[in-house]
Design a protein around this motif. Structure first.
Motif, PDB file in Angstrom:
ATOM      1  N   VAL A 133      -4.610  33.741  26.335  1.00 52.43           N
ATOM      2  CA  VAL A 133      -4.986  33.058  27.571  1.00 52.43           C
ATOM      3  C   VAL A 133      -6.467  32.683  27.542  1.00 52.43           C
ATOM      4  O   VAL A 133      -6.849  31.587  27.965  1.00 52.43           O
ATOM      5  N   ALA A 134      -7.303  33.573  27.021  1.00 54.74           N
ATOM      6  CA  ALA A 134      -8.730  33.268  26.921  1.00 54.74           C
ATOM      7  C   ALA A 134      -8.983  32.110  25.964  1.00 54.74           C
ATOM      8  O   ALA A 134      -9.830  31.246  26.224  1.00 54.74           O
ATOM      9  N   PHE A 135      -8.238  32.059  24.874  1.00 56.04           N
ATOM     10  CA  PHE A 135      -8.388  30.968  23.915  1.00 56.04           C
ATOM     11  C   PHE A 135      -7.982  29.639  24.540  1.00 56.04           C
ATOM     12  O   PHE A 135      -8.656  28.629  24.363  1.00 56.04           O
ATOM     13  N   VAL A 136      -6.883  29.642  25.287  1.00 52.70           N
ATOM     14  CA  VAL A 136      -6.439  28.412  25.947  1.00 52.70           C
ATOM     15  C   VAL A 136      -7.450  28.002  27.011  1.00 52.70           C
ATOM     16  O   VAL A 136      -7.724  26.809  27.197  1.00 52.70           O
ATOM     17  N   ALA A 137      -8.030  28.969  27.711  1.00 55.00           N
ATOM     18  CA  ALA A 137      -9.033  28.648  28.729  1.00 55.00           C
ATOM     19  C   ALA A 137     -10.285  28.046  28.105  1.00 55.00           C
ATOM     20  O   ALA A 137     -10.947  27.210  28.726  1.00 55.00           O
ATOM     21  N   SER A 138     -10.600  28.446  26.877  1.00 51.34           N
ATOM     22  CA  SER A 138     -11.770  27.876  26.219  1.00 51.34           C
ATOM     23  C   SER A 138     -11.528  26.442  25.750  1.00 51.34           C
ATOM     24  O   SER A 138     -12.468  25.699  25.531  1.00 51.34           O
ATOM     25  N   LEU A 139     -10.270  26.058  25.611  1.00 50.79           N
ATOM     26  CA  LEU A 139      -9.910  24.694  25.220  1.00 50.79           C
ATOM     27  C   LEU A 139      -9.503  23.871  26.438  1.00 50.79           C
ATOM     28  O   LEU A 139      -8.553  23.103  26.389  1.00 50.79           O
ATOM     29  N   LYS A 140     -10.196  24.039  27.521  1.00 43.62           N
ATOM     30  CA  LYS A 140      -9.808  23.442  28.794  1.00 43.62           C
ATOM     31  C   LYS A 140      -9.537  21.935  28.726  1.00 43.62           C
ATOM     32  O   LYS A 140      -8.543  21.485  29.268  1.00 43.62           O
ATOM     33  N   PRO A 141     -10.366  21.109  28.093  1.00 40.24           N
ATOM     34  CA  PRO A 141     -10.051  19.673  28.117  1.00 40.24           C
ATOM     35  C   PRO A 141      -8.780  19.304  27.352  1.00 40.24           C
ATOM     36  O   PRO A 141      -8.100  18.351  27.703  1.00 40.24           O
ATOM     37  N   GLY A 142      -8.417  20.080  26.341  1.00 38.77           N
ATOM     38  CA  GLY A 142      -7.289  19.704  25.504  1.00 38.77           C
ATOM     39  C   GLY A 142      -5.955  20.282  25.962  1.00 38.77           C
ATOM     40  O   GLY A 142      -4.975  19.571  26.125  1.00 38.77           O
ATOM     41  N   ILE A 143      -5.893  21.577  26.182  1.00 36.76           N
ATOM     42  CA  ILE A 143      -4.638  22.248  26.529  1.00 36.76           C
ATOM     43  C   ILE A 143      -4.720  22.689  27.982  1.00 36.76           C
ATOM     44  O   ILE A 143      -5.675  23.334  28.398  1.00 36.76           O
ATOM     45  N   THR A 144      -3.695  22.355  28.752  1.00 36.41           N
ATOM     46  CA  THR A 144      -3.735  22.670  30.183  1.00 36.41           C
ATOM     47  C   THR A 144      -2.721  23.719  30.603  1.00 36.41           C
ATOM     48  O   THR A 144      -2.811  24.244  31.699  1.00 36.41           O
ATOM     49  N   GLU A 145      -1.744  24.039  29.761  1.00 35.58           N
ATOM     50  CA  GLU A 145      -0.707  25.005  30.129  1.00 35.58           C
ATOM     51  C   GLU A 145      -0.655  26.162  29.137  1.00 35.58           C
ATOM     52  O   GLU A 145      -0.892  25.986  27.951  1.00 35.58           O
ATOM     53  N   VAL A 146      -0.321  27.331  29.672  1.00 33.36           N
ATOM     54  CA  VAL A 146      -0.144  28.521  28.841  1.00 33.36           C
ATOM     55  C   VAL A 146       1.329  28.899  28.891  1.00 33.36           C
ATOM     56  O   VAL A 146       1.906  29.049  29.968  1.00 33.36           O
ATOM     57  N   ALA A 147       1.946  29.029  27.730  1.00 31.50           N
ATOM     58  CA  ALA A 147       3.354  29.438  27.656  1.00 31.50           C
ATOM     59  C   ALA A 147       3.413  30.849  27.089  1.00 31.50           C
ATOM     60  O   ALA A 147       3.012  31.092  25.951  1.00 31.50           O
ATOM     61  N   ILE A 148       3.896  31.788  27.907  1.00 30.28           N
ATOM     62  CA  ILE A 148       4.027  33.173  27.463  1.00 30.28           C
ATOM     63  C   ILE A 148       5.520  33.472  27.313  1.00 30.28           C
ATOM     64  O   ILE A 148       6.247  33.495  28.301  1.00 30.28           O
ATOM     65  N   PRO A 149       5.992  33.698  26.086  1.00 29.71           N
ATOM     66  CA  PRO A 149       7.419  33.948  25.859  1.00 29.71           C
ATOM     67  C   PRO A 149       7.791  35.399  26.191  1.00 29.71           C
ATOM     68  O   PRO A 149       7.759  36.283  25.332  1.00 29.71           O
TER      69      PRO A 149
END
Length: 80
Positions: A26-42
């Motif tokens: 989640v922290a990694f996705v938050a650091s890529l804010k302009p590119g990735i907007t959704e987090v998928a947790i399986p």
């Protein structure tokens, strides 16, 4: 008792790993804010990993538990 301890330790490690891994993802996705907007947790896969961890802990403890059950208690105490 040996088996239950092994399962508890395996589950504790798995839960810790799942929590830390999910938080880092989640922290990694938050650091890529302009590119990735959704987090998928399986969640189904994470639960599967926890079950697999419990089974592996049980399997890893089976041989030592069986070996300990065959020992004579007084003989085991006398050797130490």
């Amino acid at each position: 008792m040996i088996r239950s301890e092994a399962v508890i330790i395996a589950l504790f490690g798995a839960v810790t790993g799942v929590i830390i891994g999910t938080a880092l993802g989640v922290a990694f996705v938050a650091s890529l804010k302009p590119g990735i907007t959704e987090v998928a947790i399986p969640f189904a896969r994470l639960i599967g990993f926890l079950v697999l961890s419990a089974l592996l802990g049980l399997g890893a403890a089976s041989w030592p538990a069986r070996r300990a059950a065959k020992l004579d208690v007084l003989a085991a105490i006398a050797t130490e």
